[in-house]
Scaffold this motif. Structure first.
Motif, PDB file in Angstrom:
ATOM      1  N   UNK A  52       0.816  -1.156  -0.173  1.00 15.64           N
ATOM      2  CA  UNK A  52       0.096   0.041  -0.018  1.00 15.64           C
ATOM      3  C   UNK A  52       0.797   1.252  -0.067  1.00 15.64           C
ATOM      4  N   UNK A  53       1.928   1.373   0.969  1.00 13.52           N
ATOM      5  CA  UNK A  53       2.700   2.453   1.019  1.00 13.52           C
ATOM      6  C   UNK A  53       3.445   2.700  -0.483  1.00 13.52           C
ATOM      7  N   UNK A  54       3.951   1.628  -0.959  1.00 13.51           N
ATOM      8  CA  UNK A  54       4.857   1.641  -2.242  1.00 13.51           C
ATOM      9  C   UNK A  54       3.470   2.002  -3.375  1.00 13.51           C
ATOM     10  N   UNK A  55       2.619   1.782  -3.323  1.00 14.20           N
ATOM     11  CA  UNK A  55       1.480   2.303  -4.375  1.00 14.20           C
ATOM     12  C   UNK A  55       1.142   3.712  -4.138  1.00 14.20           C
ATOM     13  N   UNK A  56       1.077   4.162  -3.024  1.00 15.19           N
ATOM     14  CA  UNK A  56       0.621   5.427  -2.572  1.00 15.19           C
ATOM     15  C   UNK A  56       1.726   6.535  -2.704  1.00 15.19           C
ATOM     16  N   UNK A  58       5.173   5.483  -3.514  1.00 12.61           N
ATOM     17  CA  UNK A  58       6.165   5.278  -4.299  1.00 12.61           C
ATOM     18  C   UNK A  58       7.669   4.816  -3.838  1.00 12.61           C
ATOM     19  N   UNK A  59       7.556   4.915  -2.437  1.00 10.85           N
ATOM     20  CA  UNK A  59       8.917   4.361  -1.757  1.00 10.85           C
ATOM     21  C   UNK A  59       8.652   3.129  -1.096  1.00 10.85           C
ATOM     22  N   UNK A  60       9.733   2.585  -1.011  1.00  4.81           N
ATOM     23  CA  UNK A  60       9.788   1.282  -0.260  1.00  4.81           C
ATOM     24  C   UNK A  60      10.559   1.559   1.243  1.00  4.81           C
ATOM     25  N   UNK A  61       9.650   1.342   2.225  1.00  2.94           N
ATOM     26  CA  UNK A  61      10.136   1.773   3.650  1.00  2.94           C
ATOM     27  C   UNK A  61      11.069   0.751   4.279  1.00  2.94           C
ATOM     28  N   UNK A  62      12.030   1.258   4.917  1.00  2.00           N
ATOM     29  CA  UNK A  62      12.894   0.424   5.624  1.00  2.00           C
ATOM     30  C   UNK A  62      12.438  -0.183   6.811  1.00  2.00           C
ATOM     31  N   UNK A  63      11.384   0.208   7.535  1.00  7.21           N
ATOM     32  CA  UNK A  63      10.832  -0.142   8.926  1.00  7.21           C
ATOM     33  C   UNK A  63       9.398  -0.084   8.799  1.00  7.21           C
ATOM     34  N   UNK A  64       8.839  -1.122   9.213  1.00  2.00           N
ATOM     35  CA  UNK A  64       7.272  -1.188   9.088  1.00  2.00           C
ATOM     36  C   UNK A  64       6.770  -2.149  10.530  1.00  2.00           C
ATOM     37  N   UNK A  65       6.037  -1.466  11.171  1.00  5.30           N
ATOM     38  CA  UNK A  65       5.697  -2.304  12.488  1.00  5.30           C
ATOM     39  C   UNK A  65       4.202  -2.280  12.631  1.00  5.30           C
ATOM     40  N   UNK A  66       3.626  -3.363  13.279  1.00  2.00           N
ATOM     41  CA  UNK A  66       2.335  -3.554  13.277  1.00  2.00           C
ATOM     42  C   UNK A  66       2.218  -2.918  14.814  1.00  2.00           C
ATOM     43  N   UNK A  67       0.809  -1.914  14.921  1.00  4.58           N
ATOM     44  CA  UNK A  67       1.021  -1.327  16.220  1.00  4.58           C
ATOM     45  C   UNK A  67      -0.391  -2.255  16.946  1.00  4.58           C
ATOM     46  N   UNK A  68      -1.265  -2.298  16.289  1.00  7.45           N
ATOM     47  CA  UNK A  68      -2.481  -2.914  17.017  1.00  7.45           C
ATOM     48  C   UNK A  68      -3.883  -2.919  15.914  1.00  7.45           C
ATOM     49  N   UNK A  98       8.934  10.597  -1.965  1.00  5.72           N
ATOM     50  CA  UNK A  98       7.530  10.500  -1.828  1.00  5.72           C
ATOM     51  C   UNK A  98       6.845  11.285  -2.844  1.00  5.72           C
ATOM     52  N   UNK A  99       6.257  10.714  -3.455  1.00  5.25           N
ATOM     53  CA  UNK A  99       5.335  11.228  -4.866  1.00  5.25           C
ATOM     54  C   UNK A  99       4.178  10.524  -4.924  1.00  5.25           C
ATOM     55  N   UNK A 100       2.904  11.345  -4.677  1.00  6.25           N
ATOM     56  CA  UNK A 100       1.570  10.777  -4.672  1.00  6.25           C
ATOM     57  C   UNK A 100       1.160  10.136  -6.063  1.00  6.25           C
ATOM     58  N   UNK A 101       0.361   8.981  -6.097  1.00  8.42           N
ATOM     59  CA  UNK A 101      -0.099   8.628  -7.465  1.00  8.42           C
ATOM     60  C   UNK A 101      -1.555   8.769  -7.248  1.00  8.42           C
ATOM     61  N   UNK A 102      -2.111   8.338  -8.389  1.00 11.94           N
ATOM     62  CA  UNK A 102      -3.627   7.947  -8.385  1.00 11.94           C
ATOM     63  C   UNK A 102      -4.419   9.453  -7.961  1.00 11.94           C
ATOM     64  N   UNK A 103      -3.738  10.533  -8.325  1.00 10.37           N
ATOM     65  CA  UNK A 103      -4.386  11.850  -8.158  1.00 10.37           C
ATOM     66  C   UNK A 103      -4.839  12.249  -6.803  1.00 10.37           C
TER      67      UNK A 103
END
Lengths: 209, 209
Positions: A52-56, A58-68, A98-103
DNA sequence: TCAATAGTGTCTCTTAGACAATATTGA
DNA sequence: TCAATATTGTCTAAGAGACACTATTGA
């Protein structure tokens, strides 16, 4: 579905990425990036969040953690909903990627006070993600994923201060870092200026946030 | 769906409730209690977890906390699955209230080594729940929900030791409790025996785990 | 009296916070 | 030299761990 608070530090401030919704409900309102699980593509919820982050953005984040997980019949006007909340960290020197897609229009809001009314319960979600991040840093975790690959100890301290929104004592901070195995001195590399040069450091391979 | 690790302390040991599966898949294997979300009944995932425990054990637990979400195509032979993991705490004097329904056999296994092969990824889930509980107690949270309404400091210490699986120093432990507002002395109530009487305590109204 | 458990005191060591002092650069 | 920032040192107080000590009961 998943919702993500993407954090970065800019101008000494911890900021979160916001998207302006292009469709109803809550069209035009600012919201955290989010998307739905695709079982045929995603091998886990973590992958959903990353995709989702890649799609929205354009970046592939180095860290992703679930909160709840948040859930209930009143979160979304369309009915009962379930959402897994994540936070993600973006190095401060990669904001421009970071650049938005999908308008969808993007904006960075102050994490602790985004200054806009957010859609759904996203203000609450942002607060939850921020608390989770702060707790980790309060417990001495180093937010190296918010920094460039090589950084000075002062940069690291300023980053912690931006997250905690309080000053951190320089001497005690550095004393603690001396025995922290996640930090490695970069031999012979310095930042120079009209002052004493500052040693550069990098994350050690076994660093984990 | 939700899966729940229901913990209690018995004979100085932290134990988790296991159910023997009555249906395929993994029929006959031991598993954590779990169930599916019913959007028409449950107003949140927390309520789902509470309802499932009520249905499967007959007790209404005093504490229920979400640990994480686990997900993926390989957790369950039936295909892609998503599960929200909880832990719950049951006071040690209420174990006898737990009674299975729906023809499922119940058992209490040692939390850190249940001694049976568990169904699906439930051994992993149990480990996750145990780690979450331990972290809290390690960070000085008092597991009062595992104790009777009134308890002695020695009982509290033994409970912490059962969770952490290591001895805790009596003097330092009590020193810390002296300034903990979640603990209230019960005026004039003692446990008597062939030894010096022990003061009884209870959780203060503002206690939170 | 004694065994058994409750509860306290004392030492040491580590660490955090406050804040001062020293070091090194380019202008 | 000076301003600016990096880096280190010192003092103090709080807290944790180890372990020994005292207190109070019923038998």
């Amino acid at each position: 579905m998943v919702d993500i608070a993407l954090f970065t530090v800019h101008e000494g401030e911890l900021r979160a990425l916001l998207l302006q919704r292009a469709n109803a409900p809550e069209k035009g309102r600012w919201a955290l990036p989010g998307g739905i699980l695709k079982p045929d593509i995603d091998r886990s919820l973590d992958e959903t969040a990353r995709r989702v982050l890649r799609d929205k953005t354009g970046v592939d984040v180095p860290l992703l953690k679930q909160v709840t997980c948040v859930s209930g019949p009143d979160r979304d006007p369309r009915g009962w909903s379930l959402s897994s909340l994540y936070y993600a960290l973006l190095p401060s020197d990669q904001i421009h990627l970071v650049a938005g897609r999908k308008a969808e229009t993007l904006a960075w809001g102050r994490a602790s006070a985004p200054g806009r009314r957010l859609a759904f319960d996203h203000r609450h979600l942002l607060d939850l993600a921020l608390s989770a991040l702060r707790s980790k840093v309060e417990l001495a975790a180093l937010p190296l994923h918010l920094l460039p690959a090589r950084f000075t100890l002062t940069q690291l301290q300023k980053t912690c201060e931006a997250i905690l929104e309080r000053p951190v004592d320089k001497s005690a901070f550095r004393r603690r870092l001396k025995s922290d195995p996640s930090l490695v001195e970069v031999e012979g590399e310095f930042v120079r200026g009209v002052q004493r040069p500052a040693q550069l450091f990098r994350a050690s391979p076994e660093f984990e946030f």
